[in-house]
Design a protein around this motif. Structure first.
Motif, short mmCIF file in Angstrom:
data_model
loop_
_atom_site.label_atom_id
_atom_site.label_comp_id
_atom_site.label_asym_id
_atom_site.label_seq_id
_atom_site.Cartn_x
_atom_site.Cartn_y
_atom_site.Cartn_z
N LYS A 39 0.84 -1.19 0.00
CA LYS A 39 0.00 0.00 0.00
C LYS A 39 0.88 1.24 0.00
CE LYS A 39 -3.90 2.03 2.47
NZ LYS A 39 -4.74 1.93 3.68
N GLY A 40 0.54 2.18 -0.88
CA GLY A 40 1.25 3.45 -0.95
C GLY A 40 0.32 4.59 -0.60
N ASP A 41 0.77 5.80 -0.84
CA ASP A 41 -0.03 6.99 -0.53
C ASP A 41 -1.34 7.01 -1.30
OD1 ASP A 41 1.90 7.88 1.23
OD2 ASP A 41 2.87 9.17 -0.26
N ASP A 42 -1.35 6.41 -2.49
CA ASP A 42 -2.54 6.42 -3.33
C ASP A 42 -3.42 5.18 -3.14
OD1 ASP A 42 -1.80 8.87 -4.45
OD2 ASP A 42 -0.63 7.89 -6.01
N GLY A 43 -3.08 4.32 -2.19
CA GLY A 43 -3.87 3.12 -1.93
C GLY A 43 -3.11 1.85 -2.25
N ASP A 72 8.57 1.40 -9.19
CA ASP A 72 7.31 2.14 -9.09
C ASP A 72 6.64 1.97 -7.73
OD1 ASP A 72 7.60 3.06 -11.66
OD2 ASP A 72 6.23 1.59 -12.55
N TRP A 73 6.97 0.92 -7.02
CA TRP A 73 6.35 0.63 -5.72
C TRP A 73 7.28 0.95 -4.56
CZ3 TRP A 73 4.54 -4.90 -7.42
CH2 TRP A 73 3.54 -4.78 -8.40
N ASP A 75 7.74 3.46 -2.76
CA ASP A 75 7.16 4.22 -1.65
C ASP A 75 6.09 3.42 -0.89
OD1 ASP A 75 5.34 4.28 -3.76
OD2 ASP A 75 4.51 6.21 -3.14
N CYS A 76 5.91 2.17 -1.26
CA CYS A 76 4.86 1.33 -0.66
C CYS A 76 5.39 0.53 0.52
CB CYS A 76 4.30 0.38 -1.70
SG CYS A 76 3.52 1.21 -3.08
#
Length: 142
Positions: A39-43, A72-73, A75-76
């Motif tokens: 899960k990242g800042d955008d869900g 791409d992930w 920050d998750c």
């Protein structure tokens, strides 16, 4: 920070063929009563398959999920989902929305992409198998 032994264990797990990782996933999530995603800042994360359908990835533990938190992930973070919530809300919702489950994807992109209904049925079967007493357990009950 992971130790060399943990890194070797992850490498060994991710080196298994997708079907073996799938089988291990079923056993582990039933035993631990949870699945993991990122899960990242955008869900929650998802990716598109070759046909443009959304695929949500799931792993049997936080370390495996964390191993894919790159590029791409990056920050998750690993996010646990209770198995009952996964089975009663996530998988039926994914099926309704035409989404797929990517089970135990590896850093090389390999994994099992499956219809949520099939994963749900396989989880139900694993739970039923897990609840059956083994011959050793039944010896103690006599």
């Amino acid at each position: 920070m992971s130790t060399p032994a943990q890194t070797n264990d992850l490498f060994r797990l991710f080196s298994l063929p997708g079907e073996e990782r799938y089988t291990a996933f079923l056993a582990e999530v039933v035993e631990q009563d949870q699945v993991w995603t990122l899960k990242g800042d955008d869900g929650f994360i998802a990716f598109s398959d070759d046909e443009g359908r959304d695929c949500f990835p799931f792993w049997p533990d936080a370390a495996c999920a964390r191993a894919l938190a790159t590029d791409d992930w990056a920050d998750c973070l690993p996010e646990p989902l209770a198995l009952d919530v996964f089975m009663t809300r996530w998988l039926p919702g994914m099926a309704k929305d035409g989404r797929l489950a990517a089970v135990f994807p590896a850093p090389d992109g390999s994994g099992v992409v499956i219809e949520p209904e099939t994963l749900l049925q396989d989880l139900r079967e694993e739970i039923a198998d897990d609840e059956r007493p083994t011959s050793l357990q039944s010896d103690f009950r006599e």
